[in-house]
Design a protein around this motif. Structure first.
Motif, PDB file in Angstrom:
ATOM      1  N   VAL A   1       0.658  -1.019   0.086  1.00  0.00           N
ATOM      2  CA  VAL A   1      -0.156  -0.239   0.157  1.00  0.00           C
ATOM      3  C   VAL A   1       0.910   0.954   0.062  1.00  0.00           C
ATOM      4  N   LEU A   2       2.352   1.018   0.306  1.00  0.00           N
ATOM      5  CA  LEU A   2       3.016   2.491   0.542  1.00  0.00           C
ATOM      6  C   LEU A   2       3.352   2.934  -0.780  1.00  0.00           C
TER       7      LEU A   2
ATOM      8  N   LEU B   1       1.266   2.353  -3.310  1.00  0.00           N
ATOM      9  CA  LEU B   1       0.505   2.657  -4.433  1.00  0.00           C
ATOM     10  C   LEU B   1       0.755   4.759  -4.464  1.00  0.00           C
ATOM     11  N   GLU B   2       0.131   4.721  -5.832  1.00  0.00           N
ATOM     12  CA  GLU B   2       0.037   6.075  -5.386  1.00  0.00           C
ATOM     13  C   GLU B   2      -1.303   6.299  -4.932  1.00  0.00           C
ATOM     14  N   GLU B   3      -1.001   8.075  -4.660  1.00  0.00           N
ATOM     15  CA  GLU B   3      -1.655   8.396  -3.292  1.00  0.00           C
ATOM     16  C   GLU B   3      -3.176   8.824  -3.910  1.00  0.00           C
TER      17      GLU B   3
ATOM     18  N   ASN C   1      -4.829   5.872  -5.249  1.00  0.00           N
ATOM     19  CA  ASN C   1      -4.728   4.596  -5.803  1.00  0.00           C
ATOM     20  C   ASN C   1      -5.316   4.104  -4.466  1.00  0.00           C
ATOM     21  N   VAL C   2      -4.551   5.409  -3.278  1.00  0.00           N
ATOM     22  CA  VAL C   2      -4.752   4.654  -1.669  1.00  0.00           C
ATOM     23  C   VAL C   2      -5.625   5.491  -1.314  1.00  0.00           C
ATOM     24  N   GLU C   3      -6.529   6.382  -1.715  1.00  0.00           N
ATOM     25  CA  GLU C   3      -7.225   6.789  -1.147  1.00  0.00           C
ATOM     26  C   GLU C   3      -8.637   6.502  -2.272  1.00  0.00           C
ATOM     27  N   PHE C   4      -8.985   5.535  -3.736  1.00  0.00           N
ATOM     28  CA  PHE C   4      -9.649   5.054  -4.530  1.00  0.00           C
ATOM     29  C   PHE C   4     -10.387   3.862  -3.333  1.00  0.00           C
ATOM     30  N   PHE C   5      -9.634   3.267  -2.851  1.00  0.00           N
ATOM     31  CA  PHE C   5      -9.287   2.255  -1.933  1.00  0.00           C
ATOM     32  C   PHE C   5     -10.164   2.324  -0.908  1.00  0.00           C
ATOM     33  N   SER C   6      -9.114   3.532  -1.104  1.00  0.00           N
ATOM     34  CA  SER C   6     -10.348   4.161   0.815  1.00  0.00           C
ATOM     35  C   SER C   6     -11.625   4.246   0.802  1.00  0.00           C
ATOM     36  N   GLU C   7     -12.113   4.807   0.190  1.00  0.00           N
ATOM     37  CA  GLU C   7     -13.739   5.219  -0.312  1.00  0.00           C
ATOM     38  C   GLU C   7     -14.333   4.205  -0.978  1.00  0.00           C
TER      39      GLU C   7
ATOM     40  N   SER D   1     -10.082  -2.017  -6.231  1.00  0.00           N
ATOM     41  CA  SER D   1      -8.861  -1.950  -5.879  1.00  0.00           C
ATOM     42  C   SER D   1      -8.283  -3.037  -5.386  1.00  0.00           C
TER      43      SER D   1
ATOM     44  N   LEU E   1      -5.169  -3.678  -7.475  1.00  0.00           N
ATOM     45  CA  LEU E   1      -4.508  -2.895  -7.457  1.00  0.00           C
ATOM     46  C   LEU E   1      -3.131  -3.395  -6.648  1.00  0.00           C
TER      47      LEU E   1
ATOM     48  N   SER F   1     -10.459   1.613   6.475  1.00  0.00           N
ATOM     49  CA  SER F   1     -10.754   2.118   5.631  1.00  0.00           C
ATOM     50  C   SER F   1      -9.304   3.670   5.709  1.00  0.00           C
TER      51      SER F   1
ATOM     52  N   LEU G   1      -5.426   2.583   5.612  1.00  0.00           N
ATOM     53  CA  LEU G   1      -5.154   2.845   4.692  1.00  0.00           C
ATOM     54  C   LEU G   1      -4.417   4.296   4.178  1.00  0.00           C
TER      55      LEU G   1
ATOM     56  N   LYS H   1      -0.678   5.851   4.350  1.00  0.00           N
ATOM     57  CA  LYS H   1       0.183   6.052   3.354  1.00  0.00           C
ATOM     58  C   LYS H   1       0.689   7.793   3.461  1.00  0.00           C
TER      59      LYS H   1
END
Lengths: 198, 198
Positions: free
Chosen positions: A31-32, A34-36, A38-44, B12, B15, B43, B46, B50
């Motif tokens: 996760v660290l 990943l692009e910022e 993409n992490v936001e997307f995943f979290s949402e 997600s 990724l 959520s 994550l 990051k």
């Protein structure tokens, strides 16, 4: 040992079934990288999926609406009903593209040893629906285990007398599998349920 | 086929490296079965991991602060430095509890074929640090591959002439492993680097 937020992320991944310590560590570290965004997307999407997805009020499959796409569709054959034990199996069967009827998702399988009786898996709702929607054919697509057999036989018995063709999906040797790796019960079933070549 | 938010959750998970379609589907479905508060936790963590975790300004390991706990600690032996290729390896080595010195994390390994040269993996910063902190002993703990060997030999060559003991972690047959499953290069190394029993 790990920074607190990395530790918490590892614990988060461990909440998922089948993810142990090592895999959770690997995923948390990835996760660290990943692009910022993409992490936001995943979290949402974690929150959205949990909040938006609910059971279809007719068939218990998963949907973001009151009624799922399959129940709402006019292109599906209303005469045939396929009964599964888990919402996931609706999507698995849909991948074959072979079934064009409706689905009904049970809340698991009958398992007297675990204290799960017919009333616990939503068979009342299923029976009401079968009578209301006047299905002509029912395919029972639950897994071939003792619980699956019990559930299938129970459904067959309560539908006795109604003018409905009931079938059970075939059990046997998976396509491409080596016979030597197949368990004896599956082989017995494959022999019993042999198909005449014409 | 899947409801949109379930589809997005599956994307997600995909990724993450090593997570394919099937595993992503399994994990996404299992999120739906988690408690609401656990999904919220997941959520949030994550995003927190990051945002909060960065590189230690001294050793490049991971920390939530400017300087990591190990670099900040007064209980660690300042005379010994262990060089690794990835922040994860700091935590892996810490699990042994055997090393009480400091660490330095390189930005990967030298790999001329991939266009990765000594200046790309942060060796300048390492050399500056070694001179400044006056280490007496250096343990090179990079993986035993062509890139690892190249990197280790390069580090050894640039430290030539300084009064520093340089070692490389041992390579050989893993504890408990069957010889028949060990590749020939590892066996060769195990023979070459045999340890005299006294």
């Amino acid at each position: 040992m790990y920074p607190q937020s990395l530790k918490n992320l590892i614990e988060s991944f461990k909440l998922l079934p089948g993810i142990g310590e090592k895999t959770a560590e690997r995923l948390a570290f990835s996760v660290l990288d990943l692009e910022e965004e993409n992490v936001e997307f995943f979290s949402e999407e974690l929150k959205k999926a949990k909040h938006n997805i609910k059971k279809c009020s007719i068939c218990n499959s998963l949907t973001e609406n009151e009624i799922c796409d399959i129940c709402a569709s006019k292109d599906r054959n209303n005469g045939i009903l396929c009964i599964v034990e888990d919402p996931k199996n609706v999507f698995i069967l849909e991948k074959t593209g072979l079934f064009h009827g409706k689905y009904h998702v049970l809340n698991g399988l009958i398992s007297p040893l675990d204290g799960i009786n017919p009333e616990d898996i939503g068979l009342d709702k299923l029976m009401e629906r079968i009578k209301k929607e006047k299905f002509k054919e029912i395919i029972i697509a639950v897994k071939p285990s003792i619980e699956g057999e019990t559930t299938a036989l129970y459904i067959k018995s309560v539908l006795e007398g109604l003018d409905i063709v009931i079938s059970r999906i075939a059990s046997g040797v998976p396509i491409g599998a080596d016979m030597e790796y197949i368990d004896i019960m599956t082989l017995e079933r494959a022999l019993q349920d042999r198909i005449k070549m014409e």
